[in-house]
Design an enzyme around this catalytic site. Sequence first.
Site, PDB file in Angstrom:
ATOM      1  N   LYS A   1      16.261  54.414 -65.638  1.00 51.69           N
ATOM      2  CA  LYS A   1      15.424  53.486 -66.394  1.00 51.69           C
ATOM      3  C   LYS A   1      15.430  53.988 -67.833  1.00 51.69           C
ATOM      4  O   LYS A   1      14.686  54.915 -68.187  1.00 51.69           O
ATOM      5  CB  LYS A   1      13.993  53.469 -65.833  1.00 51.69           C
ATOM      6  CG  LYS A   1      13.066  52.477 -66.530  1.00 51.69           C
ATOM      7  CD  LYS A   1      13.344  51.044 -66.114  1.00 51.69           C
ATOM      8  CE  LYS A   1      12.338  50.081 -66.749  1.00 51.69           C
ATOM      9  NZ  LYS A   1      12.521  48.692 -66.299  1.00 51.69           N
TER      10      LYS A   1
ATOM     11  N   GLY B   1      17.209  47.612 -66.968  1.00 52.86           N
ATOM     12  CA  GLY B   1      16.715  47.334 -68.308  1.00 52.86           C
ATOM     13  C   GLY B   1      15.255  46.925 -68.313  1.00 52.86           C
ATOM     14  O   GLY B   1      14.603  46.798 -67.278  1.00 52.86           O
TER      15      GLY B   1
ATOM     16  N   GLY C   1      15.779  36.779 -57.626  1.00 53.20           N
ATOM     17  CA  GLY C   1      14.825  37.857 -57.417  1.00 53.20           C
ATOM     18  C   GLY C   1      13.666  37.516 -56.503  1.00 53.20           C
ATOM     19  O   GLY C   1      13.038  38.422 -55.944  1.00 53.20           O
TER      20      GLY C   1
ATOM     21  N   LYS D   1      13.285  42.359 -61.074  1.00 55.79           N
ATOM     22  CA  LYS D   1      14.353  43.330 -61.352  1.00 55.79           C
ATOM     23  C   LYS D   1      14.202  44.622 -60.571  1.00 55.79           C
ATOM     24  O   LYS D   1      15.177  45.162 -60.045  1.00 55.79           O
ATOM     25  CB  LYS D   1      14.400  43.676 -62.849  1.00 55.79           C
ATOM     26  CG  LYS D   1      15.040  42.663 -63.744  1.00 55.79           C
ATOM     27  CD  LYS D   1      15.380  43.258 -65.092  1.00 55.79           C
ATOM     28  CE  LYS D   1      14.270  44.061 -65.726  1.00 55.79           C
ATOM     29  NZ  LYS D   1      13.074  43.272 -66.026  1.00 55.79           N
ATOM     30  N   THR D   2      12.983  45.152 -60.515  1.00 57.87           N
ATOM     31  CA  THR D   2      12.784  46.450 -59.878  1.00 57.87           C
ATOM     32  C   THR D   2      13.014  46.365 -58.372  1.00 57.87           C
ATOM     33  O   THR D   2      13.685  47.226 -57.785  1.00 57.87           O
ATOM     34  CB  THR D   2      11.376  46.986 -60.183  1.00 57.87           C
ATOM     35  OG1 THR D   2      11.243  47.153 -61.596  1.00 57.87           O
ATOM     36  CG2 THR D   2      11.139  48.325 -59.491  1.00 57.87           C
ATOM     37  N   VAL D   3      12.496  45.332 -57.733  1.00 48.77           N
ATOM     38  CA  VAL D   3      12.724  45.160 -56.297  1.00 48.77           C
ATOM     39  C   VAL D   3      14.203  44.889 -56.036  1.00 48.77           C
ATOM     40  O   VAL D   3      14.778  45.384 -55.063  1.00 48.77           O
ATOM     41  CB  VAL D   3      11.838  44.033 -55.734  1.00 48.77           C
ATOM     42  CG1 VAL D   3      12.182  43.754 -54.276  1.00 48.77           C
ATOM     43  CG2 VAL D   3      10.365  44.410 -55.860  1.00 48.77           C
TER      44      VAL D   3
ATOM     45  N   VAL E   1      10.828  38.758 -62.933  1.00 51.57           N
ATOM     46  CA  VAL E   1      11.737  37.995 -62.072  1.00 51.57           C
ATOM     47  C   VAL E   1      12.184  38.820 -60.871  1.00 51.57           C
ATOM     48  O   VAL E   1      12.972  38.341 -60.046  1.00 51.57           O
ATOM     49  CB  VAL E   1      12.975  37.482 -62.842  1.00 51.57           C
ATOM     50  CG1 VAL E   1      12.574  36.474 -63.887  1.00 51.57           C
ATOM     51  CG2 VAL E   1      13.770  38.627 -63.442  1.00 51.57           C
TER      52      VAL E   1
END
Length: 252
Positions: free
Chosen positions: A47, A120, A185, A25-27, A23
């Site tokens: 992380k 997460g 996201g 999260k990292t960006v 979805v």
Amino acid sequence: MTGTTTEGTGARVLFVTGTNTDVGKTVATAAVASAALHSGRKVAVLKPGQTGVAPGEPGDAAEVARLAGELTIRELVRYPEPLAPDTAARRAGMPYLSPAEVVAEVAELAATHDLVLVEGAGGLLVRYDDEGRTLADQARAVLDAGLPAEVLLIASAGLGTLNIVSLTAEALSRRGLPLAGVLIGSWPTAPGLAERCNLADLPRSAGAPLLGALPERAGTAEDFAALALDSLAPGLGGHWDAEHFARAHRAE
């Protein structure tokens, strides 16, 4: 950037979770980090459990640094298979990650940084060990240690998202975990009726504000720093306006 600060340090601790995998999260974590860096804040990204990445390969924390710029990155455990952390650890014969390890790392980072982002794996209740402990348990342990923490929920824009957002918000409320807000996201270039209606429905489902909408393929932007500021609300360090965005995408 507004929000709860860690007592005695001035740091803000944000646990970043998603309604599901993939979805953004990292960006999203990178965007929040970038906006904080732009305002001159010291940022750390943790992380706790990285899965599906081999030793020596760059993981999610490294991707955040690539997009956002100069910040501190930490990773506690890494499992080779792209599975839930508990399953990946069990199959690899590796130790599970405990909430106490996360608390210790967050406390150390909060002592020397203005913002600590904890990204997460998957959703809020994905298991990290054979006792069923989750990212929610990690965040609760941080709070119980006297380090105020909030949760930022990254959601998809389209059909099906409202139910998962509501379930996640309910799970957070039952555990006494504050939900800072919801961030979309990946906002499509051609949003449909469901996406446009969800601009009003997402904050109602979450019981928390909508804090931005990152455009799809945001991670490929030429000027990621500018995109982050344009896509995040003031609560996350940007200048995105929820009411203006909703008017621009009003459902007819």
